[in-house]
Design a protein around this motif. Structure first.
Motif, PDB file in Angstrom:
ATOM      1  N   TYR A  22       0.823  -1.206   0.000  1.00  0.00           N
ATOM      2  CA  TYR A  22       0.000   0.000   0.000  1.00  0.00           C
ATOM      3  C   TYR A  22       0.856   1.255   0.000  1.00  0.00           C
ATOM      4  N   ARG A  25       1.993   1.655  -3.740  1.00  0.00           N
ATOM      5  CA  ARG A  25       0.908   2.104  -4.616  1.00  0.00           C
ATOM      6  C   ARG A  25       0.372   3.459  -4.181  1.00  0.00           C
ATOM      7  N   GLY A  29       2.947   5.996  -5.757  1.00  0.00           N
ATOM      8  CA  GLY A  29       2.336   6.021  -7.081  1.00  0.00           C
ATOM      9  C   GLY A  29       2.820   4.938  -8.019  1.00  0.00           C
ATOM     10  N   LEU A  30       3.356   3.850  -7.476  1.00  0.00           N
ATOM     11  CA  LEU A  30       3.848   2.770  -8.333  1.00  0.00           C
ATOM     12  C   LEU A  30       2.721   1.763  -8.577  1.00  0.00           C
ATOM     13  N   ASN A  31       2.658   1.231  -9.802  1.00  0.00           N
ATOM     14  CA  ASN A  31       1.561   0.334 -10.164  1.00  0.00           C
ATOM     15  C   ASN A  31       1.925  -1.135 -10.246  1.00  0.00           C
TER      16      ASN A  31
ATOM     17  N   GLY B 208       4.879  -1.516 -15.329  1.00  0.00           N
ATOM     18  CA  GLY B 208       4.239  -0.797 -14.242  1.00  0.00           C
ATOM     19  C   GLY B 208       3.514   0.460 -14.680  1.00  0.00           C
ATOM     20  N   ASP B 215      -5.360   0.903 -10.950  1.00  0.00           N
ATOM     21  CA  ASP B 215      -4.251   1.853 -11.000  1.00  0.00           C
ATOM     22  C   ASP B 215      -4.713   3.304 -11.071  1.00  0.00           C
ATOM     23  N   ARG B 217      -5.751   6.952 -10.360  1.00  0.00           N
ATOM     24  CA  ARG B 217      -5.538   7.888  -9.250  1.00  0.00           C
ATOM     25  C   ARG B 217      -6.111   9.216  -9.689  1.00  0.00           C
TER      26      ARG B 217
END
Lengths: 158, 739, 419
Positions: A22, A25, A29-31, B208, B215, B217
């Motif tokens: 968490y 992410r 901001g990493l996916n 990524g 994903d 945001r």
């Protein structure tokens, strides 16, 4: 607290018992690392910590001070993909692709340790990661392909 | 893929779309009723060309589809189709997928219809747009069309004069109804279709990039979790929100009847708060207890059923030498999406926007609108990829959950993520099914009579209506679930693929449709086709054995469809069928079906190993042959069929949902194991039979049934024992083979 | 003086001669491998149940190897022993062993040729197996798939690599014996006693051993060791916070887990996997017999209030998600207030579980637990274990943790290197 993620020192303000997933992410901001189960059963959250593949969903950040965290984003980009990413693209080793980042990082952990794995060794290393779409045959091919590239590079560097 | 910003998603680029407002454009009804029955694919329902293709003055080409990328590669395939007919490079058009504000309504991305419906519509629309462009160019250049050349978005005259598509298009020219009979390019001239264009979505997925609804945001986005009842039918009697409400980061607790959710700033804060809320919720148990797992088939077949005659051409013959009968069963099975369902919703200026991985944005929009008591025009559902869904999983419900929560926190985007246990516990399952078949062979070993019956719940409880949504059933003023209806043939639900494709002089097929559903069920990849093909193809092997015939030869004897025979022959040859006996402890099996008897043809030959001490079977290798009509992306097709074979092998060898008196208990991957790398086959080969110029045949689900039966037949070959109860787990095989 | 020396010499020679005479067994002539059809199916089926109870498969199968074909390494304080091939292969297995030779191996610890067998093969228990059961076991093993495979040579430290020294060990610690039922007990209890003392050889792990590797008489089931796991005491000194009952033991043996005690782990997991082939009646009998040892246990130690510190944050971030899930065993984590591992005198099991977890095996419903060996450093693992054992009332909660963690991590590293 300071976390070393993909070679960069990152400052995050989270409770120490927050699982790394968490933080990656939500704070950074990493996916790549993804929520698949939160129980350490599926590997969609896989990242490297000091070159070893771990489940980021059950890794509290308090354990990671001074450790080196690598996510799939740290292995390359679309303009400059790393050997595994390149191999996965060449083999088109993805259908929905949700498991793919975790697979790549798990394989990276193996190849950093052993760049000449047998098929049995690859399967054993990838065992913690699930793919529901049935892409595993292609994934194995991609890992084998990347191993050859990595080995050749290592040998060239002597 | 650039970051999914709200602005970019909602407004799009500047473009000329005339005579229709931006929102709901695709729904504008024509002033005069149109006769569209001769239009191909989804053009029947959405006949205006500019619903599918838009060309801006700056030359930007946008293609619209009502279908969604589920990981099956449809984005890439549709881009290929459009690019081919528009004579542009495949990286030139932008594809917009399912969005109630922007794209045609093509129902659900399901049933392997995407290429047949959307691909066909786009193909013909693009071809007609090309004609229009060329016609415009002939006028401007004053040259016959034969002298003009198309070059990646421009029309070029022999003297070098060049007009980009954008400059060619006068306003409104594409706002016309498609004309039937548009000439397509000939396969011989293809440069994009039938090539292995790499999937456009894979690069982001391996590096990524932002690729999934998970994903997303958005500015000000908050994180939410739902608290589900302990089991279906339980109602909330008390909820102490005091502890959760003051936990760090918690913004709001939402309660509406038995619908409970919590919203927080950060994701882990929402998870912690969800657990705190769950611990302080009290529920009244549901009235109805579920049947015991071991009794489920007797229970189901004992429920009231609607008897549907699917086929009745029974002419029992004289000269019957042998009769055989068999009964097959299939457990409840789970979609098991790797990423639990997720949605993002925002209520802004009276409009509820939901970003969701539902297979059907329009039906889900209708259900959510009903749930929120909003006019459908004030709800917008935009498809954003989730993980593979393989049918109706939790996506539609997560979308509704997110919308309900967003209504309670207006203005702010809400990201609602289901937990793994919630996905496993609440997703609609693939229904448990029973089939019984009896057949007669004559003295020559040909089938002369065939009598097949199948029992099943509905295979679709998709929304549509708020009553189909979990949220709709939980709110204070609940919506009644609509009565389940059978899906009519030729598609079918529980009766999908229940009619054997073989030439049978006398045959009857009955579908016992059971409305009452002990467990929540809906569509799962292949629907009834998985079980019906498993049954039919297992039984074909049992008949072949009784007739003393080779299983492949036996099937060929009973097939008249040349394309079917070609696929059977190719798979058998590719496998080396009959060349060598399998090694000790191994077996060979074969199966074939044409999905829905109208989509793709698929034959699978399998080698299986069985461990004597544990009975555990493993798929060692598989060779398949597929005929999907005109192939758009050969590697994409192979990828889908390879995946289907592995997934079906996993269903067939391991998978059954478990439940107790209250509800589903297989809530994680330990209690619902699926194929892992130790069991992955050594090789899977898919041979493609290309049929250039023929219609697209949906192939996304064609492998499920044949793979299951091929595995079952191989297990029978390896052990000498016939197992008929899916899944064919180690303990069942062990019980059959003894010590 | 000369006579004293002569007498001593004679004594030594006589002693050595006696030693040799004690340790000498004739070879039993090889027989052609018996035809599979020569064994009645009922005998083979019964033999399968007995082999399950004896957990023959676990020891005699290498990881990923053919069943019963041997090659599995057994770590002992004296070095590594590799289990032999007991498939009916004539060259590398027991294919040429007659039933008499097979029975002698179980009862006297001697192979067909008359050579001594290391007591890693627990003939000190198998000596009690009845002749009828020997025959059925023989029928089962001789109908398995023959596999040509030779185990690697044993790697034992001097002088234990000399087999003839086993004679001395036997003189000191081993007597052939038949099972003697207790007339005061029920038939079921006696059946359990026969199985536990004999085939099931529970004491081989659960009883402490002396310096020469023999079970300590008088300390039966007081806790032992197996492959760097601690086998809990099966009796009054059991660390289980909730007392074991016969029903609970039966459920545990039958399923491999029990709601109040958790999942079988480590070598015990292999045992319960093997026991899947045992009959309900036999497992109930074993449970009945073992349960009598537990009797009344004392109440568990009180939980210590949670102390802030590095271990506590690790627990909340890594463990609480699963171990505070109301679902409980077999698939969700055990409520740690019920854990035997946390309260055992030896923290080895806790170190092993935390380091390796329970890897996913696929194919069947099995618990899965992530291992934390790569996530946590040695120090962090020690902190976590210290926190858990203190909180949940282990005796001497901080003792032995560093060694247990080091051992667990070394074993993991060896496993990974071997892959």
């Amino acid at each position: 607290m300071i976390l070393n993620v993909n070679g960069q020192q990152r400052n995050v303000d989270v409770d120490p018992d927050t699982p790394l997933l968490y933080v990656l992410r939500g704070e950074l901001g990493l996916n790549g690392a993804k929520y698949g189960c939160g129980l350490g059963q599926c590997g969609a959250c896989t990242v490297l910590v000091d070159n070893r593949a771990v489940f980021s969903c059950v890794t509290p950040v308090v354990a990671l001070q001074g450790r080196r965290i690598v996510t799939v984003e740290g292995l390359g980009s679309t303009d400059n993909p790393g050997p595994l990413q390149h191999a996965f693209i060449e083999e088109q080793a993805a259908q929905c692709g949700y498991c793919t980042a975790g697979m790549i990082v798990r394989a990276e952990g193996l190849l950093r340790r052993n760049n000449e794995p047998t098929d049995a060794e690859i399967r054993a290393a990838m065992q913690p990661n699930l793919c529901r779409c049935g892409t595993q045959v292609r994934i194995l091919r991609a890992v084998r392909r990347a191993a050859v590239v990595i080995r050749t590079q290592a040998e060239a560097q002597g | 893929m650039t970051a999914l910003s709200r602005r970019g998603l909602l407004t799009g680029t500047g473009a000329l779309i005339v005579s229709a407002p931006m929102r709901g454009h695709a729904q504008t009804p024509p002033a005069v009723p149109l006769d569209t029955k001769d239009l191909p694919g989804s053009l029947k329902q959405t006949p205006y060309l500019d619903a599918w293709i838009r060309i801006d003055t700056d030359g930007t080409i946008t293609v619209f589809t009502g279908k969604a990328e589920l990981g099956q590669g449809i984005k890439t395939a549709l881009l290929q189709v459009a690019a081919e007919e528009l004579s542009v490079r495949v990286d030139r058009p932008i594809l917009v997928t399912a969005d109630t504000a922007r794209t045609p309504n093509e129902g659900y991305t399901a049933g392997s219809h995407s290429m047949q419906d959307s691909g066909t519509a786009i193909r013909f629309a693009a071809a007609e747009v090309r004609q229009i462009l060329l016609n415009e160019a002939t006028t401007i250049f004053q040259l016959p069309v034969g002298q003009l050349r198309l070059d990646n978005g421009a029309v070029v005259a022999p003297d070098g004069r060049r007009l980009n598509y954008g400059a060619l298009i006068p306003p409104g020219i594409l706002h016309v109804v498609a004309r039937p009979g548009t000439q397509l390019k000939t396969p011989g001239s293809y440069t994009v279709v039938s090539t292995n264009v790499p999937r456009v979505d894979i690069p982001a997925k391996v590096t990524g990039g932002q690729a999934y609804v998970q994903d997303m945001r958005l500015p000000g986005m908050l994180h939410a979790r739902v608290v589900r009842p302990p089991h279906p039918g339980a109602r909330l009697t008390a909820l102490d929100t005091s502890a959760a409400a003051v936990m760090p980061g918690v913004v709001q607790v939402v309660q509406n009847g038995s619908f409970v959710a919590v919203v927080a700033q950060k994701e882990f804060q929402a998870i912690r708060a969800m657990r705190a809320l769950a611990a302080r919720a009290q529920w009244q148990a549901a009235e109805q207890a579920l049947p015991k797992q071991g009794d489920v088939f007797a229970y189901l077949t004992g429920l009231p059923a609607q008897d549907i005659t699917v086929l009745d051409s029974r002419h029992p013959q004289a000269g019957t030498a042998k009769t055989l009968r068999a009964r097959y069963t299939r457990a409840y099975q789970m979609h098991g999406s790797i990423g639990p369902s997720c949605a993002v919703a925002q209520l802004q200026d009276g409009v509820m926007t939901v970003w969701t991985h539902t297979q059907g944005v329009y039906p889900d929009r209708a259900a959510i609108a009903e749930l929120l008591n909003l006019p459908p025009a004030q709800v917008r559902c935009i498809h954003v990829e989730g993980s593979g869904c393989y049918g109706h999983n939790g996506a539609d419900d997560a979308a509704a959950d997110a919308a309900l929560i967003a209504r309670a926190v207006p203005g702010q985007p809400i990201r609602l993520q289901w937990m793994r246990e919630q996905e496993n516990g609440w997703e609609p399952l693939g229904p448990a099914m029973v089939s019984e078949v009896a057949a007669a062979l004559d003295a020559k070993g040909r089938i002369v009579d065939w009598d097949y019956a199948v029992w099943s719940n509905t295979h679709s409880t998709r929304p549509g209506s708020a009553g189909s949504l979990l949220a709709g059933q939980l709110v204070a003023k609940p919506f009644a679930p609509p009565p389940p209806k059978p899906i009519p043939m030729p598609e079918g639900g529980g009766d999908r693929n229940s009619i054997p494709i073989y030439t049978l002089p006398s045959a009857r097929v009955i579908y016992h449709f059971i409305p009452q559903m002990p467990l929540r069920v809906s569509a799962m990849r292949g629907l009834g086709g998985y079980m019906n093909v498993f049954s039919i193809e297992s039984f074909m092997d049992e008949l072949a054995l009784a007739a003393g015939a080779d299983p492949v030869a036996f099937r060929l004897t009973h097939l008249n469809d040349e394309r079917a025979k070609a696929v059977v022959t190719r798979a058998a040859e590719g496998f080396g069928w009959g060349h060598a006996k399998p090694p000790a402890g191994h077996g060979h099996g074969f199966a074939f079906a044409r999905y829905k008897n109208l989509a793709a043809y698929c034959a699978v030959a399998a080698e299986v190993s069985v461990k004597q001490e544990t009975g555990q079977a493993r798929l060692v290798r598989a060779v398949a042959a597929v005929d999907a009509g005109q192939i758009v992306n050969p590697d994409g097709l192979r990828n889908q069929v390879e995946g289907a074979i592995l997934q079906s092998a996993s269903w067939t060898l391991y998978e059954s949902a478990t439940f107790d008196a209250a509800g589903v208990t297989s809530l994680d991957w330990a209690s619902y194991p699926i194929m892992r790398f130790n069991a992955v086959p050594d090789s899977v080969e898919v041979h493609l039979i290309d049929r250039p110029g023929t219609p697209f045949l949906g192939a996304g689900e064609c492998g499920q049934g044949p793979a299951a039966a091929a595995v079952a037949n191989a297990v029978a070959d390896a052990t000498g024992k016939r197992l008929r109860d899916l899944p064919l787990t180690g303990d069942k095989v062990k019980a059959a083979i003894g010590v | 003086m000369r006579y004293v020396v002569l007498a001593l010499a004679a004594l030594i020679v006589a002693g050595a001669g006696g030693f040799v005479w004690l340790g000498w067994y004739p070879a039993i002539a090889p027989v052609p491998p018996p035809a599979r059809t020569s064994f009645p199916p009922a005998a083979v089926a019964r033999g399968a149940e007995l082999a399950a109870l004896g957990t023959c498969m676990s020891c005699h199968t290498a990881p990923g190897g053919a069943p019963f074909a041997g090659g599995r390494a057994l770590q002992t304080p004296f070095g590594t022993i590799y289990a032999s091939n007991i498939t009916p292969d004539p060259a590398t297995g027991i294919g040429t062993w007659s039933e008499a030779a097979f029975r002698r191996a179980l009862h006297e610890g001697v192979d067909r040729r008359g050579g001594q067998l290391y007591p890693a093969f627990p003939y000190d228990h198998f000596t009690k197996v009845s002749a009828a059961d020997d025959a059925d076991l023989y029928a089962y093993l001789m109908t398995r798939q023959p596999v040509r495979a030779s185990a690697p040579p044993n790697d034992l430290s001097f002088p234990f690599d000399y087999r003839f020294l086993i004679t001395g060990w036997k003189v000191l610690f081993f007597r052939t014996a038949a099972f003697r039922p207790d007339p005061a007990q029920s038939a079921q209890w006696n059946r359990g006693a026969y199985l536990v003392q004999g085939l099931a050889h529970c004491g081989a792990c659960h009883t402490p051993r002396n310096l020469l590797g023999a079970e300590k008489s008088g300390e039966a089931f007081d806790g032992g060791e197996a492959q760097d796991w601690y086998a809990y005491a099966l009796g009054k000194t059991s660390p289980a916070p909730i007392a074991w009952t016969a029903d609970g033991l039966y459920a545990y043996l039958r399923q491999g887990w029990q709601a109040e005690h958790g999942d079988a782990l480590g070598p015990m997991r292999e045992v319960t996997d093997d026991l899947a082939g045992a009959s309900d009646a036999d497992l109930r009998a074993i449970a009945t017999y073992i349960a009598t040892g537990f009797g009344k246990q004392g109440p568990p130690g009180p939980q210590v209030a949670t102390q802030a510190g590095p271990g506590e944050a690790l627990y909340r971030g890594a463990c609480a998600t699963c171990h505070e899930d109301s679902r409980g065993p077999p698939f969700a984590g055990l409520d740690l207030a019920r854990s035997s591992a946390l309260r055992a005198p030896d923290p080895a099991n806790l170190a092993n579980i935390i380091t390796d977890g329970i890897p996913a095996t696929g194919e069947t419903r099995e618990p899965i637990m992530p291992g934390f060996g790569a996530v946590l450093t040695s120090r962090q693992t020690e902190d976590l274990i210290a926190y858990l054992r203190t909180r949940f009332g282990a005796p001497h909660p901080r003792d032995g943790i560093a060694d247990a963690v080091q051992s667990a991590r070394t074993n993991t590293a060896q496993l990974e290197a071997a892959r």
